[in-house]
Design an enzyme around this catalytic site. Structure first.
Site, PDB file in Angstrom:
ATOM      1  N   SER A 224      17.813  93.218  27.137  1.00 18.13           N
ATOM      2  CA  SER A 224      18.304  92.263  25.918  1.00 18.13           C
ATOM      3  C   SER A 224      17.491  91.435  25.430  1.00 18.13           C
ATOM      4  O   SER A 224      16.688  90.813  26.298  1.00 18.13           O
ATOM      5  CB  SER A 224      19.417  91.602  26.913  1.00 18.13           C
ATOM      6  OG  SER A 224      20.335  92.164  27.713  1.00 18.13           O
TER       7      SER A 224
ATOM      8  N   LYS B 178      31.183  87.426  28.652  1.00 19.92           N
ATOM      9  CA  LYS B 178      29.956  87.139  29.355  1.00 19.92           C
ATOM     10  C   LYS B 178      30.049  85.612  29.377  1.00 19.92           C
ATOM     11  O   LYS B 178      30.052  84.984  28.039  1.00 19.92           O
ATOM     12  CB  LYS B 178      28.833  87.829  28.769  1.00 19.92           C
ATOM     13  CG  LYS B 178      27.712  87.436  29.232  1.00 19.92           C
ATOM     14  CD  LYS B 178      26.396  88.291  28.954  1.00 19.92           C
ATOM     15  CE  LYS B 178      25.089  87.495  29.021  1.00 19.92           C
ATOM     16  NZ  LYS B 178      24.143  88.084  29.713  1.00 19.92           N
TER      17      LYS B 178
ATOM     18  N   ARG C 256      28.513  98.625  33.484  1.00 22.32           N
ATOM     19  CA  ARG C 256      28.120  97.050  33.692  1.00 22.32           C
ATOM     20  C   ARG C 256      29.408  96.473  34.892  1.00 22.32           C
ATOM     21  O   ARG C 256      30.455  96.134  34.417  1.00 22.32           O
ATOM     22  CB  ARG C 256      28.222  96.333  32.457  1.00 22.32           C
ATOM     23  CG  ARG C 256      27.789  95.063  32.659  1.00 22.32           C
ATOM     24  CD  ARG C 256      27.718  94.185  31.401  1.00 22.32           C
ATOM     25  NE  ARG C 256      27.498  92.831  31.319  1.00 22.32           N
ATOM     26  CZ  ARG C 256      28.622  91.780  31.599  1.00 22.32           C
ATOM     27  NH1 ARG C 256      29.746  92.185  31.480  1.00 22.32           N
ATOM     28  NH2 ARG C 256      28.157  90.705  31.414  1.00 22.32           N
TER      29      ARG C 256
END
Ligand SMILES: Cc1ncc(COP(=O)(O)OP(=O)(O)O)c(N)n1
Ligand SMILES: Cc1nc(C(=O)O)sc1CCOP(=O)(O)O
Length: 375
Positions: A269, A298, A200
């Site tokens: 997700s 995040k 990521r």
């Protein structure tokens, strides 16, 4: 009998798995001799009511491959494997269908269930191809080949939900802060016990990211660990990663599936039961659900708590990995919600915002093992 099947069974079936002769009979004698004709047959059969159709091409003439056509009402997938020359094929259809049912009961998506079942039958056929039992035109094959202790275990590339146990998600900002490359971070995480890796990399330039992804694919393959790419389908294709993880505002799962094909892993997700239901319909392999706890990794991430995680797990047939603010101190409370489809935890800072990734991975792996052993 055929009209009973057409009128009463097909409309209520989740999946039908005819071979080409059976598909032809259901379609009133249509010719099915090519993969193109199998695709047309699958579409026509789908119009009769089942949610999914698998037309099996084992009997297709003049083919070096065994090609099965899977149709979900929107997308076709050709599932290919080398044809195994053997007379021992009696019972393959029943075994395939039973294996699909068993995988569905375990919570797999339909496409994953079909792929696992096809692989199981192919392995069984290969294992028992030279057996001689009886003198009939067709012999039986060995459904219990897996029990043979002498059989070499070969890692199959099909997604195993248990791989979600300790899911390491990288973050280049953190690795830069601790002065290490993504490749070193991934290696340390795997050696410490990570069971799947996701790259990521929100800030990386495409070319640099691709080079790093290629190196990570090499490391992951050599350790037998799957590597997924966050969001970037192009990078996943270019480096031949094992799959991708996408969010609700990224490319929809069904589109990702049509780009990546049937063999790649797709995670999505989900914060709500509705999203989880859609994920299953679209052919995702697993769900990432969070934020279980608040996170600094995040920005603006909505926390759903342990209750939200439990709600998603209960609503879904798919394997789930929990994410968001999870580390050694609270991993136990996550696994203790004790949902059968909760397969593990996904972590970023607990591994990568740390001086020693290896040590943290080892500690977290041990905690998870102890927790799940007690349950
Ligand atoms: C395993 C796992 N679960 C959830 C996420 C979050 O993905 P997404 O919603 O796409 O958000 P970003 O990661 O893109 O910020 C994940 N990456 N992995
Ligand atoms: C990438 C990501 N997705 C989340 C979600 O809730 O979907 S939470 C998150 C960040 C997780 O990082 P950490 O383990 O450092 O809290």
């Amino acid at each position: 009998m055929v009209s009973y099947c057409r009128e009463r069974l097909l409309p209520i079936a989740d999946i039908i798995t005819p071979n080409v002769k059976e598909a032809s009979a259901l379609l009133g004698g249509a010719q099915i001799k090519t993969v193109a004709e199998m695709r047309s047959a699958a579409k026509l059969l789908h119009e009769m009511g089942p949610r999914f159709v698998l037309v099996k091409g084992g009997d297709l003439p003049n083919s070096s491959e065994s090609v099965d056509v899977f149709f979900d009402g929107k997308e076709f997938h050709e599932l290919r494997s080398p044809r195994i020359a053997t007379r021992n094929t009696h019972g393959t259809g029943c075994t395939l269908a039973s294996c699909i049912a068993a995988e569905l009961a375990k919570g797999s998506s339909m496409l994953s269930a079909v792929k696992v079942a096809k692989r199981f039958v192919d392995n069984a056929l290969d294992y028992s191809k030279n057996m001689v039992i009886g003198t009939g035109r067709q012999g039986p094959f060995d459904h219990f080949f897996c029990l043979n202790k002498n059989l070499q275990s070969s890692r199959c590339s099909i997604f195993n939900p248990d791989d979600l146990f300790l899911y390491a998600v990288t973050d280049s900002r953190m690795n830069k802060k601790w002065n290490r490359s993504i490749v070193d971070a991934v290696k340390a995480a795997i050696e410490g016990g990570a069971t799947i890796i996701q790259l990521r990399e929100k800030e990386a330039e495409t070319r640099e990211f691709l080079e790093e992804a290629k190196s990570c694919v090499g490391i992951c393959r050599s350790h037998g660990v799957c590597l997924l790419i966050n969001d970037r389908i192009d990078i996943a294709l270019a480096c031949d990663a094992d799959g991708v993880h996408v969010g609700q505002s990224d490319m929809p799962v069904d589109q990702v599936r049509s780009l990546l094909g049937p063999d790649k892993i797709i995670g999505v997700s989900c914060k709500t039961p509705e999203q989880a239901h859609q994920a299953w319909k679209d052919g995702a392999d697993y769900i990432g659900s969070g934020g279980v706890f608040p996170t600094n990794t995040k920005a603006n991430n909505r926390t759903i708590g342990l209750d939200g995680l439990e709600t998603v797990c209960k609503a879904s047939k798919l394997p789930v990995v929990a994410i968001g603010g999870i580390g050694i101190s609270n991993a136990e409370s996550v696994m203790q919600i004790n949902a059968p489809n909760l397969k593990g935890v996904a972590v970023v800072s607990a591994l990568f915002d740390q001086e020693c990734v290896f040590t943290q991975a080892k500690k977290l792996h041990k905690t998870l093992k102890e927790t799940t052993r007690e349950m």
